[in-house]
Design a protein around this motif. Structure first.
Motif, PDB file in Angstrom:
ATOM      1  N   MET A 279       0.809  -1.232   0.000  1.00 18.80           N
ATOM      2  CA  MET A 279       0.000   0.000   0.000  1.00 18.80           C
ATOM      3  C   MET A 279       0.837   1.276   0.000  1.00 18.80           C
ATOM      4  N   GLY A 280       2.151   1.133   0.233  1.00 17.56           N
ATOM      5  CA  GLY A 280       3.017   2.301   0.266  1.00 17.56           C
ATOM      6  C   GLY A 280       3.154   2.876   1.664  1.00 17.56           C
TER       7      GLY A 280
ATOM      8  N   LEU B   9      -3.240  -1.444  -2.625  1.00 19.14           N
ATOM      9  CA  LEU B   9      -3.319  -2.698  -1.872  1.00 19.14           C
ATOM     10  C   LEU B   9      -3.949  -3.802  -2.707  1.00 19.14           C
ATOM     11  N   VAL B  10      -4.914  -3.454  -3.557  1.00 15.63           N
ATOM     12  CA  VAL B  10      -5.480  -4.437  -4.484  1.00 15.63           C
ATOM     13  C   VAL B  10      -5.297  -3.940  -5.911  1.00 15.63           C
ATOM     14  N   HIS B  11      -5.190  -4.894  -6.833  1.00 11.32           N
ATOM     15  CA  HIS B  11      -4.989  -4.564  -8.240  1.00 11.32           C
ATOM     16  C   HIS B  11      -6.292  -4.429  -9.014  1.00 11.32           C
TER      17      HIS B  11
ATOM     18  N   GLY C 291     -12.677   0.665   2.366  1.00 15.07           N
ATOM     19  CA  GLY C 291     -13.316  -0.220   1.409  1.00 15.07           C
ATOM     20  C   GLY C 291     -12.426  -0.606   0.245  1.00 15.07           C
ATOM     21  N   ALA C 292     -12.998  -1.371  -0.665  1.00 14.17           N
ATOM     22  CA  ALA C 292     -12.249  -1.888  -1.803  1.00 14.17           C
ATOM     23  C   ALA C 292     -11.766  -0.771  -2.724  1.00 14.17           C
ATOM     24  N   ALA C 293     -12.581   0.275  -2.895  1.00 18.71           N
ATOM     25  CA  ALA C 293     -12.179   1.373  -3.779  1.00 18.71           C
ATOM     26  C   ALA C 293     -10.937   2.072  -3.235  1.00 18.71           C
ATOM     27  N   GLU C 294     -10.894   2.301  -1.926  1.00 22.88           N
ATOM     28  CA  GLU C 294      -9.718   2.919  -1.315  1.00 22.88           C
ATOM     29  C   GLU C 294      -8.519   1.970  -1.384  1.00 22.88           C
TER      30      GLU C 294
END
Length: 268
Positions: free
Chosen positions: A156-157, A181-183, A172-175
């Motif tokens: 995530m940096g 964190l997710v591709h 959430g998933a969008a964030e």
């Protein structure tokens, strides 16, 4: 493959393995048994030369809700030495997944909390359903995400990690997608199709090239581009160009035919 009681291991094809956390009654929270079994399973998978992709997911309503409450109660009475050994086992399990020679795809749904975020972070490709809730909740309990920290920070940096490690906020998933964190984010009904498409892409590529690509990223990330690194990368491309797989890949491309490694059903 070793017998396991907390995981469901599936092999839809010789080239694909699916590892499911199988404790749906506790939202796939892990304990020392899950940790030991994950470490052993990924060590076994890493030795399978036919394998080209692994999918890590969870049965039931959640990917992984972090640590099991009963296990946490037991840890409350541990000595420092017992806590150290327990944490080392978790660190070793995460490394077993991180260092698996073939790419690991995380299939994330429901809750992904605490150590579950670490499980996702050690995977090479992370796909989340749109309704997933993430949380690095350790600070709420007076703890810290230490063993998972190196992997989560890389995923995530540093800037995002400074915030979410210290605030323990849910997001959430969008964030998760925004911070890296997710591709991929998919609607729940499209989650499996999205994962399957990525698996198919992995299986269609040169098996040894894919392993070498994973190893390349691990080896060069963060290193200065000095003379030693330039020489190392030149050696790597020379090695693979001269390999049977490299020669077959180029010859099949020039000959406009499928490469020999491409299985009849590459979707797995």
């Amino acid at each position: 493959m070793s017998a396991t009681t907390t995981l469901d291991i599936q092999r839809p094809s010789p080239h694909v393995a699916r590892v499911w956390l199988n404790r749906p009654d506790v939202r796939n929270a892990f304990n020392d048994g899950v940790i030991a079994e994950l470490a052993q399973v990924f060590a076994d998978l890493g030795r399978d030369e036919a394998l080209r992709a692994v999918v890590l997911g969870g049965h039931g309503k959640a990917f992984c809700a972090g640590a099991d409450l009963a296990w946490m109660k037991a840890m409350a009475g541990y000595t420092w030495d017992e806590n150290r050994a327990d944490a080392q086992a978790l660190a070793d399990m995460l490394w077993a997944i991180q260092s698996c020679p073939v790419p690991v795809v995380a299939r994330i749904h429901g809750d992904c909390y605490a150590g579950g975020v670490g499980l996702a972070a050690v995977c090479d490709i992370r796909v989340a359903a749109s309704g997933v809730t993430f949380c690095l909740s350790e600070a709420r309990l007076g703890l810290l995400p230490a063993t998972i920290g190196p992997y989560v920070v890389r995923a995530m940096g540093e800037s995002a990690a400074r915030r979410y490690f210290t605030t323990a906020e849910r997001f959430g998933a969008a964030e998760a997608h925004r911070i890296g964190l997710v591709h991929e984010v998919a609607e729940p009904e499209a989650l499996d199709a999205t994962v399957d498409a990525l698996v198919a892409a992995l299986v269609a590529n040169g098996p040894q090239a894919v392993r070498a690509c994973k190893r390349l990223v691990q080896d060069v990330a963060g290193r200065p581009v000095d003379e030693a690194l330039r020489a190392d990368t030149a050696r790597r491309i020379a090695d693979i160009r001269a390999s049977p797989e490299g020669k077959e890949g180029v010859q099949s491309f020039l000959g406009k035919r499928p490469p020999a490694w491409l299985p009849p059903d590459s979707a797995g």
